[in-house]
Design an enzyme around this catalytic site. Sequence first.
Site, short mmCIF file in Angstrom:
data_model
loop_
_atom_site.label_atom_id
_atom_site.label_comp_id
_atom_site.label_asym_id
_atom_site.label_seq_id
_atom_site.Cartn_x
_atom_site.Cartn_y
_atom_site.Cartn_z
N GLY A 12 0.80 -1.22 0.00
CA GLY A 12 0.00 0.00 0.00
C GLY A 12 0.83 1.27 0.00
O GLY A 12 0.37 2.32 0.45
N ASN A 14 1.54 3.01 -2.57
CA ASN A 14 0.84 3.96 -3.45
C ASN A 14 -0.37 4.57 -2.73
O ASN A 14 -0.66 5.75 -2.91
CB ASN A 14 0.39 3.27 -4.75
CG ASN A 14 1.52 3.21 -5.76
OD1 ASN A 14 1.92 4.22 -6.31
ND2 ASN A 14 2.05 2.01 -5.99
N ILE A 89 -8.56 -9.27 -10.97
CA ILE A 89 -9.03 -8.63 -12.20
C ILE A 89 -10.52 -8.30 -12.03
O ILE A 89 -11.33 -9.20 -11.73
CB ILE A 89 -8.84 -9.58 -13.41
CG1 ILE A 89 -7.37 -10.01 -13.56
CG2 ILE A 89 -9.37 -8.94 -14.70
CD1 ILE A 89 -6.40 -8.95 -14.01
N LEU A 90 -10.86 -7.03 -12.21
CA LEU A 90 -12.27 -6.65 -12.11
C LEU A 90 -13.00 -7.03 -13.39
O LEU A 90 -12.45 -6.88 -14.49
CB LEU A 90 -12.40 -5.14 -11.87
CG LEU A 90 -11.90 -4.63 -10.51
CD1 LEU A 90 -12.07 -3.12 -10.41
CD2 LEU A 90 -12.61 -5.34 -9.35
N ASN A 104 -5.81 2.45 -12.93
CA ASN A 104 -4.86 1.45 -12.41
C ASN A 104 -3.44 1.97 -12.60
O ASN A 104 -3.18 2.69 -13.56
CB ASN A 104 -5.03 0.15 -13.21
CG ASN A 104 -4.03 -0.92 -12.80
OD1 ASN A 104 -3.87 -1.22 -11.61
ND2 ASN A 104 -3.33 -1.49 -13.77
N HIS A 106 0.41 0.65 -13.27
CA HIS A 106 1.19 -0.53 -13.68
C HIS A 106 2.67 -0.14 -13.67
O HIS A 106 3.03 0.92 -14.17
CB HIS A 106 0.75 -1.00 -15.07
CG HIS A 106 1.48 -2.22 -15.49
ND1 HIS A 106 1.22 -3.46 -14.94
CD2 HIS A 106 2.50 -2.41 -16.37
CE1 HIS A 106 2.05 -4.35 -15.46
NE2 HIS A 106 2.83 -3.74 -16.34
N SER A 138 2.91 3.44 -15.59
CA SER A 138 1.79 3.97 -16.37
C SER A 138 0.55 3.99 -15.50
O SER A 138 0.27 3.02 -14.79
CB SER A 138 1.50 3.07 -17.57
OG SER A 138 2.66 2.80 -18.32
N ASP A 147 -4.63 -4.13 -18.42
CA ASP A 147 -3.67 -3.04 -18.70
C ASP A 147 -3.85 -2.46 -20.10
O ASP A 147 -2.88 -2.02 -20.74
CB ASP A 147 -2.21 -3.53 -18.55
CG ASP A 147 -1.92 -4.08 -17.16
OD1 ASP A 147 -2.49 -3.57 -16.19
OD2 ASP A 147 -1.13 -5.03 -17.05
C1 GAR Z 1 3.16 -1.35 -7.46
O1 GAR Z 1 4.45 -1.39 -7.98
C2 GAR Z 1 2.13 -1.43 -8.58
O2 GAR Z 1 2.53 -0.75 -9.73
C3 GAR Z 1 2.09 -2.91 -8.81
O3 GAR Z 1 2.08 -3.46 -7.52
C4 GAR Z 1 2.86 -2.62 -6.66
C5 GAR Z 1 2.06 -2.34 -5.43
O4 GAR Z 1 2.85 -1.63 -4.50
N1 GAR Z 1 0.94 -3.29 -9.58
C6 GAR Z 1 0.98 -4.24 -10.52
O5 GAR Z 1 1.97 -4.88 -10.76
C7 GAR Z 1 -0.32 -4.42 -11.26
N2 GAR Z 1 -0.11 -5.04 -12.53
P1 GAR Z 1 2.21 -0.92 -3.24
O6 GAR Z 1 1.27 -1.96 -2.58
O7 GAR Z 1 3.38 -0.61 -2.37
O8 GAR Z 1 1.45 0.28 -3.70
#
Ligand code: GAR
Length: 202
Positions: A12, A14, A89-90, A104, A106, A138, A147
Amino acid sequence: MLKIAVLISGSGSNLQAIIDNIESGNLKCSIEAVISDKKDAYGIDRAKSKNIKTYVMDKKQYGTTISQEIFKILDGKVDLIVLAGFLSILQGEILLKFKNKIINIHPALIPCFCGAGMYGIKVHEKALEYGVKVSGCSVHFVDEGTDSGPIIIQKVVQVYGEDSAIELQKRVLQQEHIALPEAIKYISEGKIRIVGRKVIGI
Ligand code: GAR
């Protein structure tokens, strides 16, 4: 004010970047719910520490009904759903009712190193294996594919010859923490519109 839900599966960081941007006044929106499809996701602790409403909907328990269950929670309650490291996946009704209202992040420059099964560290391993000289992240709108929706923002990082996947992941993650709040800010300010595959207005 824009009401958002943040969906997570892990650390989490992000989500934390969004919280920090709200607290600093840079982002004007409110997080109405944080939903995790993993019960031990650290992001849930981050949300609880800020008194944000949390829901744990274990993927193993909910299986293919997870999208509908999330839709039932969020329908009529939020303006935007933010997938911040959410690995389920939603599908189904939520995609129709929240058309162009789900985004989202990526950890690669779409359309490279993305699609089904490409998440987390795997993405960076593939990028290094391929020998790319730049990578990045992205933020895009979510459609029926994986994606594949219109791209809102991309940030680029340099890839160095001696990089490990972990090092590249860290460098990309720093940019994710800038890109995701920025995309939400554009949406909250009503700055962008979608024309075909293109996101205009930035
Ligand atoms: C992030 O790097 C995000 O881009 C990736 O998971 C990580 C979550 O980190 N998402 C994917 O790979 C989706 N295809 P976080 O839980 O620390 O935010």
